[in-house]
Scaffold this active site. Structure first.
Site, PDB file in Angstrom:
ATOM      1  N   HIS A 221      -3.702   4.610  -7.782  1.00  0.00           N
ATOM      2  CA  HIS A 221      -4.575   3.585  -8.336  1.00  0.00           C
ATOM      3  C   HIS A 221      -3.720   2.415  -8.785  1.00  0.00           C
ATOM      4  O   HIS A 221      -2.482   2.489  -8.785  1.00  0.00           O
ATOM      5  CB  HIS A 221      -5.419   4.130  -9.492  1.00  0.00           C
ATOM      6  CG  HIS A 221      -6.693   4.789  -9.051  1.00  0.00           C
ATOM      7  ND1 HIS A 221      -7.697   4.097  -8.396  1.00  0.00           N
ATOM      8  CD2 HIS A 221      -7.125   6.067  -9.159  1.00  0.00           C
ATOM      9  CE1 HIS A 221      -8.696   4.921  -8.127  1.00  0.00           C
ATOM     10  NE2 HIS A 221      -8.372   6.126  -8.575  1.00  0.00           N
TER      11      HIS A 221
ATOM     12  N   ASP B  64      -4.912  -4.316  -8.094  1.00  0.00           N
ATOM     13  CA  ASP B  64      -6.071  -4.282  -7.197  1.00  0.00           C
ATOM     14  C   ASP B  64      -6.473  -5.671  -6.700  1.00  0.00           C
ATOM     15  O   ASP B  64      -6.661  -5.880  -5.496  1.00  0.00           O
ATOM     16  CB  ASP B  64      -7.269  -3.662  -7.911  1.00  0.00           C
ATOM     17  CG  ASP B  64      -7.216  -2.142  -7.947  1.00  0.00           C
ATOM     18  OD1 ASP B  64      -6.338  -1.562  -7.297  1.00  0.00           O
ATOM     19  OD2 ASP B  64      -8.047  -1.540  -8.637  1.00  0.00           O
TER      20      ASP B  64
END
Length: 367
Positions: free
Chosen positions: A130, A160
């Site tokens: 992540h 991200d």
């Protein structure tokens, strides 16, 4: 006809995912591209309602990619597309029958955008991860924050969306420009680790020249100087001070009323004293008071607002930086264009694959 943005006429197929892939598709849709999101049947990963801002401004179709007929429908859409976006682990689309070899053979001008954390190659390519783990191994997380005891991270904005979505969009639009000139598409391997490392370019240069310490809170832009940091106000709120240049520093101390007692900006050995003076001064009034006092000056001081307050700020309101759609306050598309202004976004809408195919094959773009 009113232009819907500089990407009007560009057809994009998005294979449903989470995080940076959908945000990249949203950027393209907000800039005028006709984006079709292929969702799996049943409840959607991100909800799909008006509050699901990462899927706004496009149509979605439900297709079972585990069935032969579903893959066939997806391939028909991809045959008509300029760009395909997918954010699955390496090898997944190949196993589905939607890998780049298959899709690009059918549609040679296709730009095939792949969004992953680790990239398509390398020892960790198939590992889970992540945002936090991706930025950790780039070396960027190590230097984030103002405290020496531990790094701090800015939710998932840096990895991200900064290192991921942004570079996927840059990549597919660059490849699209090349395809328009050459007739030949290509595969874009956008990895969060690559993009995040790239964002650290300036700091890498400062480190190489000996002007940036690996220690947190010791540098020019990480709170290591008293004229570039946050200060608490009387009402336990905060103001941000960014008076780096000498002329801005002079305005800061004059407006703050401490010009006659504050050390010179370059007296680094007295920065502790300067910090104490600034802390005492800012603690004497509320954040709102200081915001009004400094607004419009060159002191580079701004209040630290909540998202709700930001949406009501006079400057952002004047620019329509935040807009309200279906009673949901959300950021407007950016940047702005003089000749091809972007249209107001809409919530995601549901269509059938047959409807989209009919529209695309007929040469019509946009719902």
């Amino acid at each position: 006809m009113i232009a819907t943005g500089p990407l009007e006429g560009v057809k994009v197929v998005e294979l449903a995912g989470i995080g940076p892939g959908p945000f990249a598709a949203t950027i393209l849709a907000d800039l005028g591209a006709d984006v079709i999101r292929i969702d799996r049947p049943g409840p959607q990963l991100l909800g799909g309602g008006p509050e699901d801002l990462l899927t706004r401004n496009r149509e979605r179709v439900e297709v079972d990619l585990k069935s032969r007929s579903g893959v066939g429908l997806a391939l028909q859409l991809i045959d008509e597309a300029d760009i395909l976006l997918e954010g699955m682990r390496p090898g997944v689309t190949e196993r589905l029958g939607l890998g780049p070899d298959t899709c690009c053979a059918r549609n040679p001008r296709l730009v095939y955008g792949r969004m992953t954390g680790w990239g398509q190659t390398g020892p960790l390519a198939h590992a889970a991860g992540h945002d936090l783990t991706y930025i950790a191994i780039t070396g960027v997380l190590h230097g984030l924050g103002q405290t020496a005891d531990r790094p701090q991270f800015p939710i998932n904005l840096l990895g991200d969306f900064g290192g991921g979505s942004t570079f996927l969009v840059i990549g597919v639009l660059s490849a699209l420009l090349s395809a328009r000139m050459t007739g030949q598409g290509q595969v874009v391997d956008a990895a969060i680790v690559d993009g995040t490392s790239y964002l650290d370019l300036m700091t890498a240069g400062l480190r190489a020249s000996g002007r940036h310490s690996p220690a947190r809170g010791r540098n020019l832009l990480d709170g290591g100087v008293p004229y570039y940091r946050l200060y608490r106000t009387l009402d336990d709120r905060w103001v941000a001070v960014g008076a780096l240049e000498p002329q801005f520093f002079r305005t800061l101390v004059e407006q703050l009323g401490v010009a006659d007692i504050v050390p010179a900006q370059d007296e680094t050995e007295r920065h502790g004293e300067m910090t104490s003076i600034f802390e005492a001064a800012f603690a004497s009034r509320t954040m709102a008071d200081w915001a009004a006092h400094f607004e419009g000056t060159d002191a580079c001081v701004a209040p630290v607002l909540t998202p709700a307050e930001a949406a009501r700020h006079a400057h952002l309101s004047a620019r329509d930086t935040y807009i309200v759609i279906d009673d949901v306050t959300q950021p407007a598309p950016a940047p702005r264009f003089s000749g091809t202004p972007t249209a107001r976004p809409t919530a995601t809408s549901k269509s059938s694959a047959a409807q989209v195919l009919g529209r695309w094959t007929a040469g019509s773009v946009g719902p």
